[in-house]
Design a protein around this motif. Structure first.
Motif, mmCIF file in Angstrom:
data_model
loop_
_atom_site.group_PDB
_atom_site.id
_atom_site.type_symbol
_atom_site.label_atom_id
_atom_site.label_comp_id
_atom_site.label_asym_id
_atom_site.label_seq_id
_atom_site.Cartn_x
_atom_site.Cartn_y
_atom_site.Cartn_z
ATOM 1 N N VAL A 146 0.409 -1.076 0.037
ATOM 2 C CA VAL A 146 -0.326 -0.114 0.024
ATOM 3 C C VAL A 146 0.800 1.586 -0.410
ATOM 4 C CG1 VAL A 146 -1.694 1.501 1.122
ATOM 5 C CG2 VAL A 146 -1.761 -1.110 0.884
ATOM 6 N N VAL A 147 0.749 2.296 -0.749
ATOM 7 C CA VAL A 147 1.690 3.166 -0.933
ATOM 8 C C VAL A 147 0.489 4.438 -0.766
ATOM 9 C CG1 VAL A 147 1.090 3.769 -3.508
ATOM 10 C CG2 VAL A 147 2.616 5.063 -2.074
ATOM 11 N N VAL A 218 -1.167 -1.443 -3.441
ATOM 12 C CA VAL A 218 -2.868 -0.545 -3.443
ATOM 13 C C VAL A 218 -2.254 0.617 -3.164
ATOM 14 C CG1 VAL A 218 -4.842 0.087 -1.639
ATOM 15 C CG2 VAL A 218 -3.886 -2.756 -3.125
ATOM 16 N N GLY A 219 -2.967 1.711 -3.623
ATOM 17 C CA GLY A 219 -2.794 3.466 -3.318
ATOM 18 C C GLY A 219 -3.701 3.972 -2.695
ATOM 19 N N THR A 220 -3.906 5.641 -1.551
ATOM 20 C CA THR A 220 -4.649 5.514 -0.611
ATOM 21 C C THR A 220 -3.872 7.319 -0.728
ATOM 22 O OG1 THR A 220 -5.972 5.900 0.860
ATOM 23 C CG2 THR A 220 -3.839 5.130 1.594
ATOM 24 N N GLY A 221 -5.344 7.759 -0.158
ATOM 25 C CA GLY A 221 -4.570 8.984 0.179
ATOM 26 C C GLY A 221 -5.045 10.227 -1.254
ATOM 27 N N TYR A 245 -10.861 1.571 -8.929
ATOM 28 C CA TYR A 245 -10.657 2.093 -9.720
ATOM 29 C C TYR A 245 -9.191 1.138 -10.597
ATOM 30 C CZ TYR A 245 -9.263 4.923 -14.382
ATOM 31 O OH TYR A 245 -9.057 5.317 -15.041
ATOM 32 N N THR A 246 -8.113 0.982 -11.450
ATOM 33 C CA THR A 246 -6.720 0.605 -11.919
ATOM 34 C C THR A 246 -6.886 1.825 -12.089
ATOM 35 O OG1 THR A 246 -7.996 -2.184 -11.790
ATOM 36 C CG2 THR A 246 -5.464 -1.569 -13.348
ATOM 37 N N LEU A 247 -5.481 2.335 -11.816
ATOM 38 C CA LEU A 247 -5.218 3.009 -12.423
ATOM 39 C C LEU A 247 -3.192 2.526 -13.295
ATOM 40 C CD1 LEU A 247 -4.219 6.001 -13.500
ATOM 41 C CD2 LEU A 247 -3.497 6.274 -11.397
ATOM 42 N N SER A 299 0.131 -0.901 -12.349
ATOM 43 C CA SER A 299 -1.137 -0.856 -11.918
ATOM 44 C C SER A 299 -0.807 -0.009 -10.911
ATOM 45 C CB SER A 299 -2.170 -1.441 -12.375
ATOM 46 O OG SER A 299 -1.667 -3.464 -11.960
ATOM 47 N N LEU A 300 -1.889 0.477 -10.133
ATOM 48 C CA LEU A 300 -2.247 0.549 -9.687
ATOM 49 C C LEU A 300 -3.600 0.676 -8.803
ATOM 50 C CD1 LEU A 300 -1.083 2.204 -6.718
ATOM 51 C CD2 LEU A 300 -1.787 4.402 -7.778
ATOM 52 N N LEU A 301 -4.521 -0.555 -7.772
ATOM 53 C CA LEU A 301 -5.437 -0.145 -7.656
ATOM 54 C C LEU A 301 -6.009 0.770 -6.500
ATOM 55 C CD1 LEU A 301 -7.958 -2.298 -7.764
ATOM 56 C CD2 LEU A 301 -7.352 -3.682 -6.254
ATOM 57 N N VAL A 302 -6.654 1.834 -7.089
ATOM 58 C CA VAL A 302 -6.850 2.991 -6.077
ATOM 59 C C VAL A 302 -8.442 2.351 -4.574
ATOM 60 C CG1 VAL A 302 -7.553 5.474 -5.814
ATOM 61 C CG2 VAL A 302 -6.472 4.267 -7.897
ATOM 62 N N SER A 303 -7.687 3.185 -3.548
ATOM 63 C CA SER A 303 -8.971 2.709 -2.559
ATOM 64 C C SER A 303 -9.356 3.957 -2.384
ATOM 65 C CB SER A 303 -8.393 1.947 -1.399
ATOM 66 O OG SER A 303 -8.807 2.108 -0.643
#
Length: 516
Positions: A146-147, A218-221, A245-247, A299-303
């Motif tokens: 998680v970033v 996974v990305g958050t913030g 969303y997948t970025l 890719s980055l899975l957005v939370s």
């Protein structure tokens, strides 16, 4: 730490709302939510204000009087809103800017004196762990990194089996990256490259690992969510929310390059971009890209969830994604007056019976989607009684469902929609659905529409009586006398399963539908 408020109380049987305040380096945020017994958080309000404490702390080493006053003014507004919403308990946490401020105790004391709340200033490890727990709760993920990129710091957490194993914290937030490494606006290519190399060097020095084959990034913030919003607005895409969303790294790079090429006044007008972030978004995008490159994430899975949700839920173990999805679907259904729990349960039971008879080899993913579609089939009646399935599908596409990736949401909405109109698999959903989905969805939709029609004709408490006869026809026995002849449903069943539909009532055979 938390404190109780006095104000309007929840209705009998309703859990009392709680609030979590995040005193962040770039902005102050509050989440007011009603926690359900199954772990679902029903969000009521999420006010936000930009304060940029990290910039003040970096300039002076502490929180100047002006920054303290500005923060307390925002918190006055937040606490008044919490009281009006009947919040029973307020928790407050601070992050990187307060960790670094020499006089953070002044803010802590002011908050304690005004509202009786103990502000907890989180260390980097605790912030990373709670943000990661909040982020992965609502996503269908088991292992990964998680970033979490904030205004003052960057947190990375590694998780296995939905449990946090290791965390890293860096003073690499968007405000600090902007102020220290991107002095020009628009920034030069050399500045952006220097930022990338700086972030990569910090990650290498700390030993942040690359993704394993079974892991996801996974990305958050706020920065990550804003980048996802810009990406989504730049393409034909059916789902409004960025949660799930997948970025892709390629698309993220294109978004970053576009934003970096614009003058500040032009950048503020980019669809999806929060104007308050327009001056720091290029640094944020470059930082996230540097992390993705280092860990080799394609890719980055957005939370859409993160620190506030992690604080609200605590540090306990996370439930498995199917449990999260079930709780989320149930919470969505309960919001609509047209939804009837008994009818939904009976319809789902009939669907599962039909599935066992006609499609026993169906995968668990399709089975789960069919159960959720059966549960939510009636919710659209609260919006449009005459086009309830279309309305239900639109609700699903815009709802705050947890535990689902966007392709899962698209399949669920498509299934509800084509159960009513088999020829209408909306082209707008095509970015999220592949050709392999078509046949499976048509088969599931045929079962759903038959189960719904049967449920309407069964008296309360009467079990469905459905069997396959010796000739392979689907035999449905109805109580009492019936003139029901579902010719269209029968035609669909024969088309997708090769089975005829045999209807019987107390008089015996009513008719065989389909075939010759």
């Amino acid at each position: 730490m938390s404190a109780r408020l006095t104000g309007p109380h929840a209705s009998p049987g309703e859990p009392e709302p709680i609030a979590v305040i995040d005193v962040g380096s770039n902005s102050l945020r509050m989440m007011i939510a009603r926690p359900r017994s199954d772990g679902y958080l029903e969000v009521i309000a999420e006010p936000r204000a930009t304060v940029r404490l990290a910039r003040a702390v970096d300039a002076t080493g502490g929180l100047p009087t002006e920054a303290l006053d500005r923060t307390l003014t925002v918190l006055d507004d937040f606490m008044a809103l919490a009281a009006r919403r009947g919040v029973a308990r307020v928790s407050a946490v601070g992050t990187a800017a307060l960790r670094d401020a020499g006089n953070a105790f002044d803010l802590e004391a002011a908050i304690r004196d005004r509202w009786g709340i103990e502000l907890e200033v989180l260390d980097g490890e605790t912030e990373g762990r709670r943000a990661a727990l909040g982020a992965i709760y609502g996503l269908p993920v088991e292992h990964g990194l998680v970033v979490d990129l904030g205004g003052g710091s960057l947190q990375i957490a590694r998780f296995r089996d939905r449990a946090i194993r290791e965390t890293w914290s860096f003073p690499l937030g968007t405000l600090r990256l902007t102020d220290r490494l991107l002095p020009s606006d628009p920034p030069s290519d050399q500045e952006i490259e220097a930022l990338r190399l700086h972030v990569r060097a910090e990650l290498v020095s700390a030993g942040v690992p690359r993704l394993a084959r079974d892991e996801v990034l996974v990305g958050t913030g706020g920065t990550v969510r804003n980048l996802a919003a810009v990406s989504r607005r730049g393409r034909r895409y059916p789902i409004v929310r960025v949660h799930g969303y997948t970025l892709t790294s390629r698309r993220l790079r294109r978004v970053r390059n576009r934003l970096a090429s614009l003058k500040p006044a032009q950048r503020r007008l980019v669809p999806g971009l929060n104007r308050d972030r327009s001056d720091i978004i290029v640094a944020g995008a470059s930082g996230v890209l540097a992390v993705a490159e280092h860990v080799r994430g394609r890719s980055l899975l957005v939370s859409g969830q993160g620190l506030r949700e992690g604080v609200a839920r605590g540090d306990g173990p996370l439930p498995d994604p199917p449990i999260v999805r079930r709780a989320s679907v149930g919470a969505l259904a309960r919001r609509f007056a047209s939804w009837d729990d008994d009818r939904a349960r009976r319809r789902t039971g009939i669907v599962e019976l039909l599935l066992a008879l006609l499609d026993p080899e169906a995968g668990e993913g399709l089975r789960e989607t069919l159960r959720y579609a059966s549960t939510l089939y009636d919710i659209g009646g609260s919006v449009d009684a005459y086009r309830r399935q279309r309305a239900a599908a639109e609700i699903v596409l815009s709802a705050d469902l947890s535990g689902f990736a966007h392709d899962d949401v698209a399949r669920l909405a498509a299934l509800i929609r084509i159960a009513h109109r088999p020829q209408t698999l909306a082209r707008v959903l095509r970015p999220l659905l592949g050709p392999e989905d078509d046949e499976a969805l048509q088969r599931a939709a045929a079962l759903l529409v038959l189960a719904d029609a049967m449920e309407l004709r069964l008296p309360p408490g009467a079990p469905p009586q459905v069997t396959l006869d010796a000739g392979g026809d689907l035999r449905v026995l109805l109580p009492g006398r019936s003139s029901w002849r579902p010719d269209r449903i029968a035609a669909r069943l024969e088309q997708v399963f090769g089975r005829r539909l045999l209807i019987e009532d107390e008089r015996g055979k009513v008719g065989v539908l389909g075939g010759g």
